[in-house]
Design a protein around this motif. Structure first.
Motif, mmCIF file in Angstrom:
data_model
loop_
_atom_site.group_PDB
_atom_site.id
_atom_site.type_symbol
_atom_site.label_atom_id
_atom_site.label_comp_id
_atom_site.label_asym_id
_atom_site.label_seq_id
_atom_site.Cartn_x
_atom_site.Cartn_y
_atom_site.Cartn_z
ATOM 1 N N MET A 1 -27.862 28.983 9.657
ATOM 2 C CA MET A 1 -28.883 28.074 10.131
ATOM 3 C C MET A 1 -29.958 27.883 9.083
ATOM 4 O O MET A 1 -31.134 27.899 9.377
ATOM 5 C CB MET A 1 -29.483 28.656 11.407
ATOM 6 N N GLY A 2 -29.552 27.707 7.847
ATOM 7 C CA GLY A 2 -30.544 27.599 6.801
ATOM 8 C C GLY A 2 -30.958 26.174 6.528
ATOM 9 O O GLY A 2 -30.237 25.232 6.796
ATOM 10 N N GLY A 3 -32.144 26.018 6.006
ATOM 11 C CA GLY A 3 -32.628 24.717 5.588
ATOM 12 C C GLY A 3 -33.174 23.885 6.722
ATOM 13 O O GLY A 3 -33.091 24.226 7.882
ATOM 14 N N ALA A 4 -33.722 22.752 6.323
ATOM 15 C CA ALA A 4 -34.300 21.827 7.294
ATOM 16 C C ALA A 4 -33.199 20.987 7.930
ATOM 17 O O ALA A 4 -32.164 20.746 7.322
ATOM 18 C CB ALA A 4 -35.312 20.929 6.596
ATOM 19 N N PRO A 5 -33.406 20.543 9.158
ATOM 20 C CA PRO A 5 -32.411 19.698 9.802
ATOM 21 C C PRO A 5 -32.289 18.369 9.071
ATOM 22 O O PRO A 5 -33.220 17.928 8.397
ATOM 23 C CB PRO A 5 -32.951 19.501 11.215
ATOM 24 N N GLU A 6 -31.107 17.748 9.208
ATOM 25 C CA GLU A 6 -30.917 16.441 8.596
ATOM 26 C C GLU A 6 -31.885 15.463 9.232
ATOM 27 O O GLU A 6 -32.025 15.432 10.452
ATOM 28 C CB GLU A 6 -29.497 15.949 8.843
ATOM 29 N N PRO A 7 -32.536 14.634 8.425
ATOM 30 C CA PRO A 7 -33.454 13.653 9.003
ATOM 31 C C PRO A 7 -32.678 12.548 9.709
ATOM 32 O O PRO A 7 -31.524 12.293 9.402
ATOM 33 C CB PRO A 7 -34.204 13.117 7.784
ATOM 34 N N HIS A 8 -33.317 11.918 10.654
ATOM 35 C CA HIS A 8 -32.734 10.784 11.347
ATOM 36 C C HIS A 8 -33.549 9.554 11.003
ATOM 37 O O HIS A 8 -34.774 9.603 11.001
ATOM 38 C CB HIS A 8 -32.756 11.010 12.863
ATOM 39 N N THR A 9 -32.889 8.481 10.697
ATOM 40 C CA THR A 9 -33.609 7.245 10.408
ATOM 41 C C THR A 9 -33.356 6.256 11.531
ATOM 42 O O THR A 9 -32.332 6.296 12.193
ATOM 43 C CB THR A 9 -33.161 6.624 9.075
ATOM 44 N N GLY A 10 -34.276 5.374 11.741
ATOM 45 C CA GLY A 10 -34.143 4.379 12.794
ATOM 46 C C GLY A 10 -34.703 4.884 14.115
ATOM 47 O O GLY A 10 -35.146 6.013 14.243
ATOM 48 N N TRP A 11 -34.633 4.057 15.105
ATOM 49 C CA TRP A 11 -35.201 4.388 16.402
ATOM 50 C C TRP A 11 -34.130 4.987 17.307
ATOM 51 O O TRP A 11 -32.943 4.873 17.039
ATOM 52 C CB TRP A 11 -35.840 3.154 17.042
ATOM 53 N N THR A 12 -34.574 5.634 18.378
ATOM 54 C CA THR A 12 -33.663 6.215 19.364
ATOM 55 C C THR A 12 -34.183 5.889 20.757
ATOM 56 O O THR A 12 -35.347 5.537 20.932
ATOM 57 C CB THR A 12 -33.546 7.750 19.222
ATOM 58 N N PHE A 13 -33.337 6.039 21.757
ATOM 59 C CA PHE A 13 -33.736 5.768 23.131
ATOM 60 C C PHE A 13 -34.516 6.919 23.744
ATOM 61 O O PHE A 13 -35.371 6.717 24.592
ATOM 62 C CB PHE A 13 -32.511 5.490 24.006
ATOM 63 N N ILE A 14 -34.209 8.132 23.353
ATOM 64 C CA ILE A 14 -34.845 9.317 23.928
ATOM 65 C C ILE A 14 -35.867 9.859 22.937
ATOM 66 O O ILE A 14 -35.563 10.033 21.765
ATOM 67 C CB ILE A 14 -33.794 10.418 24.217
ATOM 68 N N THR A 15 -37.068 10.140 23.421
ATOM 69 C CA THR A 15 -38.112 10.657 22.531
ATOM 70 C C THR A 15 -37.866 12.124 22.202
ATOM 71 O O THR A 15 -37.162 12.830 22.932
ATOM 72 C CB THR A 15 -39.508 10.540 23.160
ATOM 73 N N ASN A 16 -38.476 12.585 21.143
ATOM 74 C CA ASN A 16 -38.392 14.003 20.792
ATOM 75 C C ASN A 16 -39.027 14.877 21.869
ATOM 76 O O ASN A 16 -38.559 15.986 22.137
ATOM 77 C CB ASN A 16 -39.045 14.258 19.437
ATOM 78 N N HIS A 17 -40.084 14.380 22.512
ATOM 79 C CA HIS A 17 -40.712 15.141 23.587
ATOM 80 C C HIS A 17 -39.723 15.350 24.740
ATOM 81 O O HIS A 17 -39.623 16.441 25.290
ATOM 82 C CB HIS A 17 -41.973 14.433 24.085
ATOM 83 N N ALA A 18 -38.971 14.316 25.094
ATOM 84 C CA ALA A 18 -37.982 14.436 26.160
ATOM 85 C C ALA A 18 -36.856 15.376 25.746
ATOM 86 O O ALA A 18 -36.375 16.177 26.558
ATOM 87 C CB ALA A 18 -37.421 13.061 26.525
ATOM 88 N N ARG A 19 -36.428 15.300 24.492
ATOM 89 C CA ARG A 19 -35.373 16.196 24.010
ATOM 90 C C ARG A 19 -35.805 17.662 24.100
ATOM 91 O O ARG A 19 -35.052 18.515 24.557
ATOM 92 C CB ARG A 19 -35.010 15.868 22.569
ATOM 93 N N VAL A 20 -37.016 17.952 23.639
ATOM 94 C CA VAL A 20 -37.526 19.331 23.679
ATOM 95 C C VAL A 20 -37.624 19.800 25.126
ATOM 96 O O VAL A 20 -37.205 20.915 25.464
ATOM 97 C CB VAL A 20 -38.883 19.437 22.949
ATOM 98 N N CYS A 39 -32.494 20.007 18.571
ATOM 99 C CA CYS A 39 -33.092 18.668 18.546
ATOM 100 C C CYS A 39 -33.111 18.044 17.156
ATOM 101 O O CYS A 39 -33.539 16.904 16.998
ATOM 102 C CB CYS A 39 -34.521 18.722 19.085
ATOM 103 N N ARG A 40 -32.682 18.820 16.154
ATOM 104 C CA ARG A 40 -32.698 18.376 14.759
ATOM 105 C C ARG A 40 -34.114 18.015 14.311
ATOM 106 O O ARG A 40 -34.360 16.985 13.702
ATOM 107 C CB ARG A 40 -31.729 17.220 14.555
ATOM 108 N N LEU A 41 -35.031 18.918 14.642
ATOM 109 C CA LEU A 41 -36.429 18.791 14.260
ATOM 110 C C LEU A 41 -36.842 20.035 13.494
ATOM 111 O O LEU A 41 -36.144 21.044 13.503
ATOM 112 C CB LEU A 41 -37.316 18.672 15.514
#
Length: 116
Positions: A1-20, A39-41
């Protein structure tokens, strides 16, 4: 589980707050590290989201030894006027249905067909 998560580009339907919130609903003793990975954050982003959710009354936590136990407030009303009257419980119920369908569907490499 090393390193930072892959970034996501563009918009999504579900917010990060909802994912968490959904990850915490699934495991109220989840570590920030595990929530972030799911959550890839970044961990810092998850800590900020948890703080936002706590300050807005959607979530609280108690310290149990070296870990946190989170408590979701299911009756709390969602913030946006378009969701007036909908609760956290209704949002989590919808996300759980989507998650169950996703887990049951065979992965074909394509987006699933819409219902209806």
């Amino acid at each position: 589980m090393g390193g930072a998560p892959e970034p996501h580009t563009g918009w999504t339907f579900i917010t990060n707050h909802a994912r968490v919130l959904a990850v915490i609903a699934d495991n109220q003793n989840a570590r920030v590290r595990d929530i972030a990975a799911h959550c890839r954050l970044t961990e810092r982003a998850v800590q900020k989201i948890i703080s936002d959710l706590e300050h807005s009354g959607y979530l609280s936590h108690t310290r149990e030894g070296r870990t946190n136990a989170y408590q979701i407030e299911p009756g709390t009303i969602l913030r946006h006027p378009a969701e007036a009257g909908l609760t956290v419980a209704s949002l989590l119920g919808l996300l759980a249905q989507v998650d169950t369908r996703h887990a049951a569907a065979p992965h074909t490499g394509r987006d699933p067909a819409p219902d209806g």
